[in-house]
Design a protein around this motif. Structure first.
Motif, mmCIF file in Angstrom:
data_model
loop_
_atom_site.group_PDB
_atom_site.id
_atom_site.type_symbol
_atom_site.label_atom_id
_atom_site.label_comp_id
_atom_site.label_asym_id
_atom_site.label_seq_id
_atom_site.Cartn_x
_atom_site.Cartn_y
_atom_site.Cartn_z
ATOM 1 N N SER A 1 12.793 -20.548 -9.784
ATOM 2 C CA SER A 1 13.404 -19.799 -8.634
ATOM 3 C C SER A 1 14.501 -18.944 -9.091
ATOM 4 N N LEU A 2 15.115 -19.452 -10.248
ATOM 5 C CA LEU A 2 16.049 -18.483 -10.599
ATOM 6 C C LEU A 2 15.785 -17.322 -11.677
ATOM 7 N N LEU A 3 14.609 -17.597 -12.341
ATOM 8 C CA LEU A 3 14.071 -16.548 -13.331
ATOM 9 C C LEU A 3 13.102 -15.665 -12.329
ATOM 10 N N ALA A 4 12.536 -15.891 -11.477
ATOM 11 C CA ALA A 4 11.641 -15.207 -10.717
ATOM 12 C C ALA A 4 11.930 -14.023 -10.363
ATOM 13 N N PRO A 5 13.309 -13.540 -10.066
ATOM 14 C CA PRO A 5 13.762 -12.310 -9.749
ATOM 15 C C PRO A 5 13.473 -11.304 -11.071
ATOM 16 N N TYR A 6 13.502 -11.920 -12.372
ATOM 17 C CA TYR A 6 13.756 -11.043 -13.243
ATOM 18 C C TYR A 6 12.366 -10.407 -13.674
ATOM 19 N N ALA A 7 11.143 -10.826 -13.081
ATOM 20 C CA ALA A 7 9.842 -10.370 -13.164
ATOM 21 C C ALA A 7 9.719 -9.107 -12.486
ATOM 22 N N GLY A 8 9.210 -8.157 -13.284
ATOM 23 C CA GLY A 8 8.839 -6.938 -12.744
ATOM 24 C C GLY A 8 7.833 -6.090 -13.546
ATOM 25 N N ALA A 9 7.618 -4.798 -13.418
ATOM 26 C CA ALA A 9 6.562 -3.983 -14.038
ATOM 27 C C ALA A 9 6.716 -4.161 -15.526
ATOM 28 N N ARG A 10 7.973 -4.191 -16.176
ATOM 29 C CA ARG A 10 8.166 -4.377 -17.652
ATOM 30 C C ARG A 10 8.793 -5.820 -18.152
ATOM 31 N N GLN B 1 0.742 -1.081 -0.105
ATOM 32 C CA GLN B 1 -0.073 0.195 -0.004
ATOM 33 C C GLN B 1 0.750 1.180 0.057
ATOM 34 N N VAL B 2 2.133 1.208 0.795
ATOM 35 C CA VAL B 2 2.902 2.471 0.875
ATOM 36 C C VAL B 2 3.579 2.422 -0.537
ATOM 37 N N LEU B 3 3.878 1.361 -1.256
ATOM 38 C CA LEU B 3 4.553 1.598 -2.467
ATOM 39 C C LEU B 3 3.517 2.334 -3.383
ATOM 40 N N ALA B 4 2.227 1.709 -3.559
ATOM 41 C CA ALA B 4 1.169 2.204 -4.411
ATOM 42 C C ALA B 4 1.092 3.869 -4.101
ATOM 43 N N MET B 5 0.943 4.027 -2.834
ATOM 44 C CA MET B 5 0.649 5.285 -2.435
ATOM 45 C C MET B 5 1.960 6.436 -3.260
ATOM 46 N N VAL B 6 3.139 5.774 -3.048
ATOM 47 C CA VAL B 6 4.403 6.678 -3.550
ATOM 48 C C VAL B 6 4.086 6.640 -5.001
ATOM 49 N N ALA C 1 8.759 2.984 -7.505
ATOM 50 C CA ALA C 1 8.055 2.294 -6.429
ATOM 51 C C ALA C 1 7.267 1.316 -7.086
ATOM 52 N N GLY C 2 6.511 1.784 -8.335
ATOM 53 C CA GLY C 2 5.559 0.817 -8.905
ATOM 54 C C GLY C 2 6.310 -0.539 -9.451
ATOM 55 N N GLU C 3 7.381 -0.288 -10.088
ATOM 56 C CA GLU C 3 8.006 -1.565 -10.221
ATOM 57 C C GLU C 3 8.596 -2.400 -9.046
ATOM 58 N N GLN C 4 8.642 -1.994 -8.293
ATOM 59 C CA GLN C 4 8.979 -2.212 -7.109
ATOM 60 C C GLN C 4 7.853 -3.151 -6.446
ATOM 61 N N GLU C 5 6.496 -2.504 -6.593
ATOM 62 C CA GLU C 5 5.357 -3.061 -5.987
ATOM 63 C C GLU C 5 5.100 -4.244 -6.856
ATOM 64 N N VAL C 6 5.183 -4.095 -8.162
ATOM 65 C CA VAL C 6 4.889 -5.253 -9.138
ATOM 66 C C VAL C 6 5.782 -6.570 -8.827
ATOM 67 N N ALA C 7 6.964 -6.100 -8.464
ATOM 68 C CA ALA C 7 8.036 -7.075 -8.405
ATOM 69 C C ALA C 7 7.955 -8.130 -6.883
ATOM 70 N N LEU C 8 7.389 -7.272 -5.885
ATOM 71 C CA LEU C 8 7.089 -7.812 -4.704
ATOM 72 C C LEU C 8 6.020 -8.493 -4.632
ATOM 73 N N ARG C 9 4.751 -8.059 -5.427
ATOM 74 C CA ARG C 9 3.323 -8.868 -5.407
ATOM 75 C C ARG C 9 3.764 -10.012 -6.350
ATOM 76 N N THR C 10 4.655 -10.095 -7.204
ATOM 77 C CA THR C 10 4.936 -11.192 -7.971
ATOM 78 C C THR C 10 5.432 -12.227 -7.082
ATOM 79 N N LEU C 11 6.398 -11.734 -6.300
ATOM 80 C CA LEU C 11 7.311 -12.683 -5.341
ATOM 81 C C LEU C 11 6.330 -13.360 -4.437
#
Length: 425
Positions: A280-289, A204-209, A227-237
């Motif tokens: 598990s090795l490819l998961a960190p690559y997922a993000g907003a784009r 919620q904080v990342l979305a607000m930022v 912050a939006g990219e990190q929100e998507v990455a964290l939500r995916t993880l």
């Protein structure tokens, strides 16, 4: 305070060990009682008395040895079986010939089966067959000829011990399956708990930022985008929930563990005989784009091969960011085929002009040649680059499942850091 999942120990074979302990004591008492009832049929009762003294002391002294698989060592099993065989061979020295002709019991009687059953519970049906063979030979030697009742008893012990050994192996396999199911359930509950906590706070904080940054503009807009990219990455993880590969406890007596057992890492991770989940090795690559599409089941590869493939994917994504721009989108598709693993990296950038790759290689810029194609070639796989100007680029990476990645270990630094910078193509 939320409850945490606890490690659970279980062992479906433990009741078998308890039953074996009781069986050994009861059959010892039965053998001694049988001797007392037919004492007058023994020509040399002193031999029998000496054997039963040893049998009683051994049985009672070794009760802790048949409490679990860890305590029941190979040395104990060998000595235990030797005592049973000695008793069978000594029988003609203690009893009369009439006793043997009438098919009378041997000195250890049915206590011998306990030694064979210990082998069956400890090592399965193969161990049971191994222990039954000398018992059968000793009974035939004691009788002097393959009499009908002797053959019947030998076959009975053989079949019963092998059957119990097989049941033990099936029980252990079921135990591991149940432990894995409980491990997945525990991991799922923990992931759901973390997802709730993260959703109520960090996301919620990342979305607000992100929203406020877009409104303010300027440098705040760039901060909001990150912050939006990190929100998507964290939500995916959090929602992806990649589960660890199952491990087997080294202590068979402990039963299955509802937790992973750490294995010592070698130069290539868990070891050449182990596997890792490529997801598990490819998961960190997922993000907003960067979108990641993968199978629902683990994609298993040898550790070094999986890391080399992940490094090639990282190199392809570096090329996307460098040549297609920061705002280009990329897609990663993982396909688990019967004999190979195919990973496709596609982008919506401007594409590669015809002949550009050959020109870059001639100029010494070997990003695609070494970071991507070189890695796949060392694994026995291939890398195909398909690009149409104005329609993006597609890199298809294919690795055979039997690839070990021994040659790829020469670039250990890049293999251990898939996000390392690739050379320009």
């Amino acid at each position: 305070m939320p409850k945490r999942e606890r490690v659970v120990r279980m062992s479906v074979e433990q009741p078998l060990w308890r039953a074996l302990t009781a069986y050994r004591v009861l059959t010892m008492l039965y053998a001694v009682g049988l001797f007392v009832t037919v004492y007058d049929r023994y020509d040399r009762p002193a031999v029998a008395i000496a054997f039963y003294a040893v049998l009683c002391v051994w049985t009672l002294a070794t009760l802790p040895r048949v409490q679990n698989a860890a305590a029941c060592t190979k040395r104990f099993l060998a000595v235990d079986l030797a005592i049973a065989l000695t008793g069978i061979v000594l029988t003609p020295l203690a009893v009369s010939e009439q006793h043997i002709d009438d098919g009378g019991p041997t000195l250890p009687s049915i206590w011998t089966a306990g030694s064979v059953l210990a082998y069956a519970i400890k090592g399965g049906w193969r161990w049971a067959a191994f222990a039954s063979t000398p018992v059968a030979a000793a009974n035939l030697i004691e009788r002097g000829s393959p009499a009908r009742d002797t053959v019947h008893n030998v076959i009975l012990v053989w079949v019963a011990s092998i059957a119990i050994g097989y049941v033990v192996e099936v029980a252990r396999a079921s135990e591991r399956t149940l432990a894995r199911a409980l491990e997945i359930e525990a991991a799922t509950r923990e992931r759901e708990r973390l997802a709730r906590d993260i959703h109520d706070s960090v996301l919620q904080v990342l979305a607000m930022v992100q929203r406020r940054g877009a409104v303010i503009g300027g440098e705040a807009a760039e901060l909001g985008r990150m912050a939006g990219e990190q929100e998507v990455a964290l939500r995916t993880l959090v929602s992806g929930g990649l589960l660890p590969a199952p491990r087997v406890s080294a202590d068979a007596a402990a039963g299955a563990l509802v937790t992973a057992v750490d294995e010592p890492d070698g130069p290539d991770g868990p070891g050449e005989n182990g596997t890792v989940d490529l997801r598990s090795l490819l998961a960190p690559y997922a993000g907003a784009r960067v979108s990641l599409a993968e199978p629902g089941a683990p994609v298993s590869l040898a550790p070094a091969a999986a890391r080399e493939l992940a490094a090639a994917v990282g190199a392809a994504l570096d090329n996307v960011r460098r040549h297609a721009g920061e705002h280009a989108r990329a897609w990663i598709l993982v396909e688990d085929e019967p004999g190979e693993v195919v990973v496709t990296v596609r982008d919506d950038g401007p594409g590669i002009p015809e002949g550009r790759l050959a020109q870059a290689e001639g100029e010494g810029r070997l990003g695609v040649a070494l970071s991507i194609r070189g890695r796949l070639r060392d694994l026995g796989g291939s890398a195909e680059v398909i690009s149409v100007p104005g329609q993006g680029t597609e890199v298809e990476l294919t690795v055979p499942k039997h690839a070990k990645g021994a040659k790829g270990a020469k670039d250990a630094k890049d293999a251990k850091d898939p996000r390392g910078k690739a050379e320009q193509r």
